[in-house]
Design an enzyme around this catalytic site. Sequence first.
Site, PDB file in Angstrom:
ATOM      1  N   TYR A  41     175.663  58.808  47.810  1.00  0.00           N
ATOM      2  CA  TYR A  41     174.131  59.595  47.484  1.00  0.00           C
ATOM      3  C   TYR A  41     173.823  60.381  48.718  1.00  0.00           C
ATOM      4  CZ  TYR A  41     174.040  57.469  43.012  1.00  0.00           C
ATOM      5  OH  TYR A  41     174.250  56.926  41.659  1.00  0.00           O
ATOM      6  N   HIS A  69     171.823  66.754  39.706  1.00  0.00           N
ATOM      7  CA  HIS A  69     172.319  65.399  40.148  1.00  0.00           C
ATOM      8  C   HIS A  69     172.904  65.714  41.500  1.00  0.00           C
ATOM      9  CE1 HIS A  69     171.651  63.689  36.393  1.00  0.00           C
ATOM     10  NE2 HIS A  69     171.968  64.947  35.653  1.00  0.00           N
TER      11      HIS A  69
END
Length: 144
Positions: free
Chosen positions: A23, A100
């Site tokens: 991430y 996302h």
Amino acid sequence: MKRLLLLNGPNLNLLGTREPAIYGHETLDDVVALVTNTAAELGFEVRAVQSNHEGALIDAIHEARTDCAGIILNPGGLTHTSIALRDALTGVQLPVAEVHLTNVHAREEFRHHSYISPIASCTIVGAGVQGYEFAVRRLARLAG
């Protein structure tokens, strides 16, 4: 001034520390700053909400119908499970940019399905934090 709702779902409060190899190292504060600065350039304010609770996210969506021109949403894991979140979004009839950080289509199979994508004005995947900037610009264009 026009306003956008920046809505981040479960576990996004852990950005920067949760699995940074996946991430990234940017934090949720970095995301909020990027969105706020980009939106300001385009004449928009931002209300930023993050919650690990589905009901709180739905309440924020309902509130947005009164004073927001669009919603930037990273629903996190609720992407793949929440019909209630989808129903809230269709109920307020605002443009939605689904974001996302990772390319969900290159990850585990259960991440390939989104209840949000079919009703979103745009879906941005795999662009990291920059995806939020893209979402602001797209929603600003849609809002005129």
